[in-house]
Design a protein around this motif. Structure first.
Motif, PDB file in Angstrom:
ATOM      1  N   VAL A   2     -39.856   4.457 -36.693  1.00  0.00           N
ATOM      2  CA  VAL A   2     -38.496   4.338 -36.179  1.00  0.00           C
ATOM      3  C   VAL A   2     -37.564   5.127 -37.086  1.00  0.00           C
ATOM      4  O   VAL A   2     -37.643   5.014 -38.306  1.00  0.00           O
ATOM      5  CB  VAL A   2     -38.054   2.861 -36.137  1.00  0.00           C
ATOM      6  CG1 VAL A   2     -36.603   2.753 -35.679  1.00  0.00           C
ATOM      7  CG2 VAL A   2     -38.965   2.059 -35.219  1.00  0.00           C
ATOM      8  N   GLN A   3     -36.710   5.904 -36.487  1.00  0.00           N
ATOM      9  CA  GLN A   3     -35.665   6.604 -37.251  1.00  0.00           C
ATOM     10  C   GLN A   3     -34.317   5.992 -36.911  1.00  0.00           C
ATOM     11  O   GLN A   3     -34.019   5.754 -35.733  1.00  0.00           O
ATOM     12  CB  GLN A   3     -35.683   8.100 -36.940  1.00  0.00           C
ATOM     13  CG  GLN A   3     -36.928   8.797 -37.466  1.00  0.00           C
ATOM     14  CD  GLN A   3     -36.897  10.296 -37.255  1.00  0.00           C
ATOM     15  OE1 GLN A   3     -36.380  10.774 -36.250  1.00  0.00           O
ATOM     16  NE2 GLN A   3     -37.430  11.044 -38.202  1.00  0.00           N
ATOM     17  N   LEU A   4     -33.524   5.764 -37.945  1.00  0.00           N
ATOM     18  CA  LEU A   4     -32.248   5.074 -37.780  1.00  0.00           C
ATOM     19  C   LEU A   4     -31.119   5.960 -38.273  1.00  0.00           C
ATOM     20  O   LEU A   4     -31.207   6.530 -39.368  1.00  0.00           O
ATOM     21  CB  LEU A   4     -32.262   3.765 -38.571  1.00  0.00           C
ATOM     22  CG  LEU A   4     -33.411   2.803 -38.257  1.00  0.00           C
ATOM     23  CD1 LEU A   4     -33.421   1.643 -39.248  1.00  0.00           C
ATOM     24  CD2 LEU A   4     -33.305   2.278 -36.843  1.00  0.00           C
ATOM     25  N   CYS A  22     -25.709   1.864 -35.185  1.00  0.00           N
ATOM     26  CA  CYS A  22     -26.993   2.362 -35.686  1.00  0.00           C
ATOM     27  C   CYS A  22     -27.856   2.696 -34.487  1.00  0.00           C
ATOM     28  O   CYS A  22     -28.270   1.798 -33.739  1.00  0.00           O
ATOM     29  CB  CYS A  22     -27.665   1.319 -36.558  1.00  0.00           C
ATOM     30  SG  CYS A  22     -29.343   1.765 -37.083  1.00  0.00           S
ATOM     31  N   ALA A  23     -28.104   3.979 -34.307  1.00  0.00           N
ATOM     32  CA  ALA A  23     -28.929   4.443 -33.194  1.00  0.00           C
ATOM     33  C   ALA A  23     -30.364   4.593 -33.666  1.00  0.00           C
ATOM     34  O   ALA A  23     -30.628   5.214 -34.705  1.00  0.00           O
ATOM     35  CB  ALA A  23     -28.397   5.767 -32.674  1.00  0.00           C
ATOM     36  N   ALA A  24     -31.289   4.039 -32.897  1.00  0.00           N
ATOM     37  CA  ALA A  24     -32.699   4.068 -33.256  1.00  0.00           C
ATOM     38  C   ALA A  24     -33.479   4.961 -32.310  1.00  0.00           C
ATOM     39  O   ALA A  24     -33.215   4.974 -31.106  1.00  0.00           O
ATOM     40  CB  ALA A  24     -33.272   2.661 -33.227  1.00  0.00           C
ATOM     41  N   SER A  25     -34.424   5.693 -32.865  1.00  0.00           N
ATOM     42  CA  SER A  25     -35.303   6.514 -32.031  1.00  0.00           C
ATOM     43  C   SER A  25     -36.487   5.668 -31.591  1.00  0.00           C
ATOM     44  O   SER A  25     -36.727   4.576 -32.103  1.00  0.00           O
ATOM     45  CB  SER A  25     -35.792   7.718 -32.821  1.00  0.00           C
ATOM     46  OG  SER A  25     -36.602   7.284 -33.898  1.00  0.00           O
ATOM     47  N   GLY A  26     -37.242   6.185 -30.646  1.00  0.00           N
ATOM     48  CA  GLY A  26     -38.462   5.499 -30.240  1.00  0.00           C
ATOM     49  C   GLY A  26     -38.254   4.584 -29.062  1.00  0.00           C
ATOM     50  O   GLY A  26     -37.130   4.234 -28.699  1.00  0.00           O
ATOM     51  N   ARG A  27     -39.358   4.167 -28.468  1.00  0.00           N
ATOM     52  CA  ARG A  27     -39.304   3.354 -27.255  1.00  0.00           C
ATOM     53  C   ARG A  27     -39.609   1.895 -27.509  1.00  0.00           C
ATOM     54  O   ARG A  27     -39.750   1.130 -26.572  1.00  0.00           O
ATOM     55  CB  ARG A  27     -40.291   3.915 -26.234  1.00  0.00           C
ATOM     56  CG  ARG A  27     -39.883   5.266 -25.699  1.00  0.00           C
ATOM     57  CD  ARG A  27     -40.954   5.864 -24.815  1.00  0.00           C
ATOM     58  NE  ARG A  27     -42.064   6.377 -25.598  1.00  0.00           N
ATOM     59  CZ  ARG A  27     -43.108   6.976 -25.071  1.00  0.00           C
ATOM     60  NH1 ARG A  27     -43.223   7.109 -23.776  1.00  0.00           N
ATOM     61  NH2 ARG A  27     -44.080   7.434 -25.846  1.00  0.00           N
ATOM     62  N   THR A  28     -39.683   1.514 -28.802  1.00  0.00           N
ATOM     63  CA  THR A  28     -40.043   0.140 -29.116  1.00  0.00           C
ATOM     64  C   THR A  28     -38.931  -0.599 -29.847  1.00  0.00           C
ATOM     65  O   THR A  28     -39.173  -1.529 -30.575  1.00  0.00           O
ATOM     66  CB  THR A  28     -41.318   0.112 -29.980  1.00  0.00           C
ATOM     67  OG1 THR A  28     -41.073   0.859 -31.176  1.00  0.00           O
ATOM     68  CG2 THR A  28     -42.493   0.680 -29.220  1.00  0.00           C
TER      69      THR A  28
END
Length: 118
Positions: A2-4, A22-28
């Motif tokens: 996860v990238q934040l 805080c925007a998070a990458s990924g689908r989980t």
């Protein structure tokens, strides 16, 4: 993985408000508990607030309880920290964190500076 990425920091007068994102990458994203920590100059990083994977369970440090509100939008992979009635002692770099449980964090953002002037 996860990238934040945090945003929303800045300079505000005492008594004012800011909202951090805080925007998070990924689908989980919805599988992670999320939290905010902060670190003031010369001090250790400290816990501010946390929210469970699906909400609404939240936790706050005593120093921010009643002034800050953590929330999340799982559809948009974002967690927020609404900060009201800010005090000069809230000045710090604020970090977003993600992990499998409320008190276990393994991913961290780069931080966003919040400065509260008196």
């Amino acid at each position: 993985q996860v990238q934040l990425v945090e945003s929303g920091g800045g300079l505000v007068q005492a008594g004012g408000s800011l909202r951090l994102s805080c925007a998070a990458s990924g689908r989980t994203f919805s599988s992670y508990a999320m939290a905010w920590f902060r670190q003031a100059p010369g001090k250790e990083r400290e816990f501010v607030a946390a929210i469970a994977r699906s909400g609404p369970t939240t936790r706050y440090s005593d120093s921010v309880k009643g002034r800050f509100t953590i929330s999340r939008d799982n559809a948009n992979n974002t967690v927020y920290l609404q900060m009201n009635a800010l005090k000069p002692e809230d000045t710090a770099v604020y970090y977003c964190a993600a992990g499998p449980a409320l008190y276990t964090y393994q991913y961290w953002g780069q931080g966003t500076q919040v400065t509260v002037s008196s």
